[in-house]
Scaffold this active site. Structure first.
Site, PDB file in Angstrom:
ATOM      1  N   SER A   1       0.540  -1.330  -0.453  1.00  0.00           N
ATOM      2  CA  SER A   1       0.309  -0.164   0.299  1.00  0.00           C
ATOM      3  C   SER A   1       0.958   1.328   0.132  1.00  0.00           C
ATOM      4  O   SER A   1       1.035   1.668   0.937  1.00  0.00           O
ATOM      5  CB  SER A   1      -0.326   0.179   0.993  1.00  0.00           C
ATOM      6  OG  SER A   1      -0.403  -0.181   2.449  1.00  0.00           O
TER       7      SER A   1
ATOM      8  N   LYS B   1      10.241  -7.356   5.402  1.00  0.00           N
ATOM      9  CA  LYS B   1      10.327  -7.388   4.044  1.00  0.00           C
ATOM     10  C   LYS B   1      11.551  -6.084   3.416  1.00  0.00           C
ATOM     11  O   LYS B   1      11.754  -5.595   2.658  1.00  0.00           O
ATOM     12  CB  LYS B   1       8.877  -7.451   3.521  1.00  0.00           C
ATOM     13  CG  LYS B   1       8.082  -6.109   3.524  1.00  0.00           C
ATOM     14  CD  LYS B   1       8.291  -4.457   3.538  1.00  0.00           C
ATOM     15  CE  LYS B   1       7.536  -3.400   3.912  1.00  0.00           C
ATOM     16  NZ  LYS B   1       7.242  -2.320   2.952  1.00  0.00           N
TER      17      LYS B   1
ATOM     18  N   ASP C   1       2.970  -7.379   0.163  1.00  0.00           N
ATOM     19  CA  ASP C   1       3.776  -6.261   0.415  1.00  0.00           C
ATOM     20  C   ASP C   1       5.051  -6.702   0.252  1.00  0.00           C
ATOM     21  O   ASP C   1       6.149  -5.442  -0.385  1.00  0.00           O
ATOM     22  CB  ASP C   1       4.094  -6.384   2.187  1.00  0.00           C
ATOM     23  CG  ASP C   1       4.180  -4.813   2.266  1.00  0.00           C
ATOM     24  OD1 ASP C   1       4.127  -4.244   1.328  1.00  0.00           O
ATOM     25  OD2 ASP C   1       4.281  -4.283   4.062  1.00  0.00           O
TER      26      ASP C   1
ATOM     27  N   ARG D   1      11.525   3.335  -0.984  1.00  0.00           N
ATOM     28  CA  ARG D   1      12.524   4.549  -0.482  1.00  0.00           C
ATOM     29  C   ARG D   1      13.682   3.299  -0.007  1.00  0.00           C
ATOM     30  O   ARG D   1      14.916   3.047   0.166  1.00  0.00           O
ATOM     31  CB  ARG D   1      12.436   4.474   0.769  1.00  0.00           C
ATOM     32  CG  ARG D   1      11.469   4.193   1.842  1.00  0.00           C
ATOM     33  CD  ARG D   1      11.458   5.358   3.059  1.00  0.00           C
ATOM     34  NE  ARG D   1      10.173   4.413   4.298  1.00  0.00           N
ATOM     35  CZ  ARG D   1       8.880   5.442   4.518  1.00  0.00           C
ATOM     36  NH1 ARG D   1       8.270   5.656   3.169  1.00  0.00           N
ATOM     37  NH2 ARG D   1       8.670   4.539   5.385  1.00  0.00           N
TER      38      ARG D   1
END
Length: 336
Positions: free
Chosen positions: A136, A189, A242, A253
């Site tokens: 998300s 992750k 994810d 990022r």
């Protein structure tokens, strides 16, 4: 209409505040940073983190945390993971027993190895700590692109209450009792995303990235199960979902920092260039320590730590992973 307070003024905070406002909630945004409060009031957007995503004039913005959370049905903890504890401390004596606090930060606390909801529960033991996680990126949620996430809570009725508050026609929300695994997937992750970015910075290709994602979810799952989680959760939105988006997206990022490190930047130089919090760096150290504590083999996590903190070159770390002792893909599968 119920009141919802979002703590934090970054991109994810802004995107979720918009989701909640568009779901007909009364929304207040709080930030500890006076300059951020003033900029949001003036511009009605975060020009650095989420440019172009505008806040309606009816959304209140304040630096007064007591006023911000007063009478809030739900509080959304949308500060960076390193500030979850200090922000929770500000709520002591302010929020009532049973207050629902939804954490959306992804990380593991250095030293304690607590997840974010565990920190909230330690500081505010009589609250209902909930996690919202999944693939998300704020940049896409802010543009109303279809997104699916999962809510993890100890009590089903609390999970359902939060689910209804957030869900709409572009933001689909599932619920789960496996809060621990959801948080571990969301934290770990970022470490694999750093590895994927490093591989890209070294000039490697799609095969390499696919291998890192696949073997990465295996490492995450093994550690999560050893810590009491359920393997199926790691194959869901907060695990493989994810992981895929964070390893592969231009918005990530952690991936961007990894690319720079693969090109020869130090961790500090990469973080400065990205100009955002790189959660994977902290999570990498925690994941390594947890792998030793629970005796789980995590070669990707170990390699990332070696590159970030032990001076090993990215190329050397990759070569060592590729030339490890040969073994089965799944040790529990045998031949007849």
């Amino acid at each position: 209409m119920s009141k919802v307070t979002v703590l934090g003024g970054g991109g994810w905070a802004i995107a979720l505040a918009r989701v909640l406002f568009e779901n007909n909630h009364q929304v207040t945004i709080w930030s500890k940073l006076e300059r951020e409060v003033e900029a949001l009031k003036k511009d009605r957007e975060n020009k650095i983190c989420l440019p172009g995503v505008m806040l309606d004039e009816a959304i209140e913005i304040t630096g007064d945390i007591e006023a911000a959370v007063k009478d809030s049905e739900i509080i959304v903890m949308a500060v960076a993971s390193s500030f979850v504890r200090s922000t929770a401390e500000l709520l002591k004596g302010v929020v009532p027993k049973g207050q629902i606090i939804v954490d959306v930060a992804k990380g593991i606390e250095s030293g304690t190895f607590y997840t974010m909801t565990e920190i909230i529960e330690e500081v505010l033991p009589e609250t209902e700590a909930v996690v919202l996680s999944g693939p998300s990126h704020a940049e896409e949620v802010g543009r109303h692109l279809p997104t699916a996430v999962v809510i993890g809570a100890k009590r089903k009725e609390i999970a359902q209450q939060v689910q209804k508050a957030f869900a709409n026609d572009y933001f689909r929300v599932y619920i789960s009792p496996d809060r621990k695994s959801i948080e571990l997937g969301g934290s770990l992750k970022n470490v694999i995303a750093l590895a994927a970015g490093i591989a890209d910075g070294l000039g490697y290709g799609d095969n390499t990235e696919a291998a890192l994602i696949t073997r990465g979810i295996k490492e995450i799952t093994q550690l999560g199960v050893a810590m009491g989680g359920h393997s199926r959760t790691f194959h869901g939105l907060s695990g493989i979902g994810d992981l895929i988006v964070t390893c592969d997206s231009k918005h990530s990022r952690n991936r961007r920092a990894g690319v720079l490190i693969g090109k020869g930047y130090t961790l500090d130089e990469a973080v400065k260039e990205v100009n955002m919090v790189v959660e994977g760096a902290v999570s990498a150290q925690a994941a390594y320590e947890l792998s030793k504590k629970y005796q789980v083999d995590m070669p990707i996590v170990e390699a990332v730590n070696d590159v970030l903190f032990n001076g090993k070159s990215a190329g050397e770390a990759m070569k060592e992973m590729m030339t490890r002792a040969l073994t089965n893909e799944f040790s529990d599968l045998g031949w007849e």
